[in-house]
Write a protein that holds these residues in place. Structure first.
Motif, PDB file in Angstrom:
ATOM      1  N   ARG A 443       0.824  -1.213   0.000  1.00  0.00           N
ATOM      2  CA  ARG A 443       0.000   0.000   0.000  1.00  0.00           C
ATOM      3  C   ARG A 443       0.860   1.266   0.000  1.00  0.00           C
ATOM      4  O   ARG A 443       0.397   2.348   0.307  1.00  0.00           O
ATOM      5  N   ARG A 444       2.110   1.134  -0.376  1.00  0.00           N
ATOM      6  CA  ARG A 444       3.044   2.263  -0.356  1.00  0.00           C
ATOM      7  C   ARG A 444       2.501   3.454  -1.136  1.00  0.00           C
ATOM      8  O   ARG A 444       2.584   4.605  -0.673  1.00  0.00           O
ATOM      9  N   TYR A 445       1.934   3.206  -2.301  1.00  0.00           N
ATOM     10  CA  TYR A 445       1.577   4.321  -3.181  1.00  0.00           C
ATOM     11  C   TYR A 445       0.178   4.857  -2.926  1.00  0.00           C
ATOM     12  O   TYR A 445      -0.332   5.658  -3.715  1.00  0.00           O
ATOM     13  N   VAL A 446      -0.408   4.476  -1.783  1.00  0.00           N
ATOM     14  CA  VAL A 446      -1.586   5.183  -1.295  1.00  0.00           C
ATOM     15  C   VAL A 446      -1.205   6.597  -0.872  1.00  0.00           C
ATOM     16  O   VAL A 446      -1.999   7.536  -0.986  1.00  0.00           O
ATOM     17  N   PRO A 462      -8.902  11.815 -16.526  1.00  0.00           N
ATOM     18  CA  PRO A 462      -9.752  11.771 -15.332  1.00  0.00           C
ATOM     19  C   PRO A 462      -8.975  11.527 -14.041  1.00  0.00           C
ATOM     20  O   PRO A 462      -9.405  10.781 -13.168  1.00  0.00           O
ATOM     21  N   GLY A 463      -7.786  12.121 -13.914  1.00  0.00           N
ATOM     22  CA  GLY A 463      -6.994  11.969 -12.688  1.00  0.00           C
ATOM     23  C   GLY A 463      -5.967  10.866 -12.751  1.00  0.00           C
ATOM     24  O   GLY A 463      -5.585  10.309 -11.716  1.00  0.00           O
ATOM     25  N   VAL A 464      -5.465  10.524 -13.938  1.00  0.00           N
ATOM     26  CA  VAL A 464      -4.499   9.430 -14.091  1.00  0.00           C
ATOM     27  C   VAL A 464      -3.135   9.886 -13.587  1.00  0.00           C
ATOM     28  O   VAL A 464      -2.590  10.912 -14.019  1.00  0.00           O
ATOM     29  N   LEU A 465      -2.564   9.094 -12.660  1.00  0.00           N
ATOM     30  CA  LEU A 465      -1.237   9.346 -12.099  1.00  0.00           C
ATOM     31  C   LEU A 465      -0.207   8.467 -12.788  1.00  0.00           C
ATOM     32  O   LEU A 465      -0.548   7.578 -13.573  1.00  0.00           O
ATOM     33  N   GLN A 466       1.068   8.687 -12.476  1.00  0.00           N
ATOM     34  CA  GLN A 466       2.114   7.822 -13.013  1.00  0.00           C
ATOM     35  C   GLN A 466       1.979   6.407 -12.465  1.00  0.00           C
ATOM     36  O   GLN A 466       1.479   6.196 -11.358  1.00  0.00           O
ATOM     37  N   SER A 467       2.446   5.441 -13.246  1.00  0.00           N
ATOM     38  CA  SER A 467       2.371   4.037 -12.861  1.00  0.00           C
ATOM     39  C   SER A 467       3.663   3.602 -12.179  1.00  0.00           C
ATOM     40  O   SER A 467       4.718   4.235 -12.329  1.00  0.00           O
ATOM     41  N   THR A 468       3.562   2.516 -11.426  1.00  0.00           N
ATOM     42  CA  THR A 468       4.683   2.001 -10.637  1.00  0.00           C
ATOM     43  C   THR A 468       5.412   0.913 -11.397  1.00  0.00           C
ATOM     44  O   THR A 468       4.786   0.041 -12.000  1.00  0.00           O
TER      45      THR A 468
END
Length: 612
Positions: A443-446, A462-468
């Motif tokens: 859950r680190r990227y919460v 629509p609020g897309v963030l970078q991927s891990t």
């Protein structure tokens, strides 16, 4: 597992030929009064001040045990701060007492030192931090985990046995040695014999490897132990510590951030110098091409003075002075930068090198250009640009990173930048969050400080963030560094999973005009259909839109700066405080300024300019 393999066997044979028989410590025994008088002078530490601090500790130290319930709190709710704070509050007076005794050398502080050792170590069920004790097995005594702290404690206490010699009561001396064996030495030897499951760090690829091996080797060399055991552990370290360098890019920059470079490379240096001195110069782990390159982190990435980019899990604090480690490496590596040595103490880990081992130092003669700390620099493998404007009336510098989202102590932060201006952050990468159990879980990227929402990078559609993950990366498309200007272009599209995205480019232009300078960050995007677009600026303070093309930043320290904004379409402004605990008591929670297109667009740009 670091069982004795071919490389360890080779290291063992080499060490067997050159390692002395007597216990070895970087410290000198207190009986060597002349060495200790010189040690205080060489480290800029005033003995009278040290004695006064020791007298205060005599009056204020509380040696009541840390409650078991505080240790077990992490296993219940993931809070690691409360125990670590209590541990630090008891360690500080013990350190003051130890330094005072080294200054006075009359035995007056020894009873209080023994009481502190009893409280913190001799009666403790675990030297391992609760966050590093899975299932509390160390605390329960069913399986002793060796961690960053327990290995450092073992080295520290073994050094104290050499330091005090017969000045400690014989039973205390014996109990310290026994405790080191229980918490560190016996588990390490059992691992090397194949009788125990290895701790993960033994061949791991980050700072844990260097820190823990350094502590173990320093403890074994300082303890009165069988020579074959000391050689076996030192050989295992020599064979396995190269894994530490897997956390570095090919340009020598640590992917863990400058803070963890300082932590890991400090201990690598202590390991290297311990083995070099103990083998009378016949084994030098600093004298390898890649170690020498990685040593340059602090001079390659310094923005101004001791301000470094706060990428990855880096604290946002700005130290007052260059670190003693950097000053030591300037001498040892032969950079010829003539860095001033900041005050330290003879008992500080790097301080012991300045105190007792500066004479006859073998210099590796690796000189750097005189403008190393002034000129801008691209670090191509890590994708980091350090753009400096050293002649500004108020210090002004920018750092921006490329890289990927699968780095050590990773944040999803490809394209993140920070700007240093007039003594503090104008635009910030928020750095490390306050660690909890969630920080190093799935859950680190919460956390908004770890995902890309809390970094000054775009948010798409629509609020897309970078991927891990390591496949999500930025590519440096161009870079030109000059006397009056630097330019840098980064392809950011590869950091996102968003099907309508056709291209996303972040460009930086730095302009220098005598004592004035500016940094412009330009985000240009294209979608295959109209979509929302937003970019961000992270600040420590507050912000307001003051004109159609201007945002005023009010920094936490009270001053103000204007950021100019140009866009290809009308834009909306917002500013919100990020919902995360600050990682420094000095700073408030970071705030996120959003510059958002008022309507969906198929293409466009956002250009922000910071001026000195």
């Amino acid at each position: 597992m670091p069982a004795i393999n071919d490389s360890a066997a080779s290291a063992r044979a080499r060490l067997d030929a050159v390692l002395g028989d007597a216990p070895f410590s970087l410290l000198r025994p207190l009986d060597d009064e002349a060495a200790w008088r010189d040690a205080f002078a060489r480290t800029g530490c005033d003995p009278a001040d040290a004695i006064a601090e020791g007298d205060r500790a005599l009056q204020t130290a509380d040696w009541s045990p840390i409650p078991d319930d505080l240790y077990l709190e992490f296993s219940r709710n993931g809070n690691r701060v409360n125990y670590q704070k209590a541990l630090a509050e008891k360690t500080a007076p013990l350190n003051a007492l130890l330094l005072a005794e080294c200054a006075e050398r009359q035995g007056r502080f020894v009873p209080a030192i023994v009481a502190g050792l009893e409280c913190l170590y001799l009666q403790a069920k675990s030297w391992t931090l609760p966050a590093h004790d899975p299932g509390t097995t160390t605390f329960l005594g069913t399986f002793v985990h060796i961690d960053l702290v327990s290995s450092a404690v073992a080295a520290r206490l073994a050094d104290l046995l050499v330091l005090f010699g017969g000045r400690l009561p014989a039973d205390v001396h014996a109990r310290i040695a026994s405790a080191i064996r229980h918490h560190v030495a016996d588990p390490v030897l059992a691992t090397l014999r194949g009788e125990r499951k290895a701790d993960f760090w033994m061949d791991y690829t980050n700072n844990w490897n260097a820190v823990c091996w350094a502590g173990c080797v320093r403890a074994f060399l300082a303890l009165d132990m069988p020579r074959e055991d000391r050689i076996a552990v030192a050989a295992a370290a020599v064979a396995n510590v190269p894994a530490f360098f897997a956390s570095f890019h090919a340009d020598g920059i640590s992917s863990e951030g400058q803070g963890y470079w300082g932590y890991g490379f400090l201990h690598y240096t202590l390991l290297a110098e311990t083995l070099r001195i103990a083998t009378r110069g016949r084994l030098d782990l600093l004298d390898t091409p890649f170690a020498r390159l990685c040593a340059r982190n602090p001079v390659y990435t310094a923005m101004h003075g001791s301000a470094y980019p706060t990428f990855a899990d880096m604290p946002v604090n700005i130290p007052r002075d260059v670190s003693p480690l950097t000053a030591w490496l300037d001498r040892r590596m032969g950079w010829s930068l003539d860095l001033a040595t900041p005050p330290t103490t003879p008992l500080a880990e790097i301080g012991s090198l300045f105190a007792f081992h500066a004479d006859g130092l073998p210099v590796l003669r690796d000189p750097l250009p005189a403008d190393t700390l002034r000129a801008s620099r691209l670090l191509p493998a890590s994708g980091i640009l350090i753009s400096r404007a050293p002649d500004c009336a108020k210090p002004f510098a920018l750092a921006i990173k490329g890289g990927h989202n699968g780095e050590d102590h990773n944040h999803n932060d490809v394209g993140s930048y920070c700007i240093f201006w007039d003594g503090d952050w104008l635009a910030a990468d928020p750095g490390a969050e306050t660690y909890t159990r969630r920080t190093f879980s799935d859950r680190r990227y919460v956390s908004p400080l770890l995902n890309s929402f809390g970094h000054d990078v775009p948010r798409l559609g629509p609020g897309v963030l970078q991927s891990t993950g390591g496949s999500f990366r930025g590519t440096v498309a161009e870079c030109s560094l000059g006397h009056d200007a630097d330019t840098y272009g980064l392809d950011l599209a590869g950091a996102y999973e968003f099907a309508p995205l056709v291209s996303l480019r972040r460009s930086v232009e730095a302009r220098r005009h005598g004592t004035e300078a500016s940094f412009t960050i330009d985000d240009t995007f294209e979608y295959d259909s109209p979509q929302d677009f937003e970019t961000a600026i992270i600040v420590y303070g507050e912000a307001a839109r003051t004109a159609e093309d201007a945002i005023e930043i009010r920094r936490w320290m009270g001053d103000r700066a204007i950021v100019r904004v140009e866009t290809s379409a009308p834009w909306a402004f917002s500013c919100e405080t990020l919902d995360a605990e600050p990682n420094s008591p000095r700073y408030p929670r970071p705030a996120r300024i959003a510059i958002r297109f008022a309507a969906p667009a198929s293409s466009g740009f956002v250009r922000v300019t910071f001026s000195s």
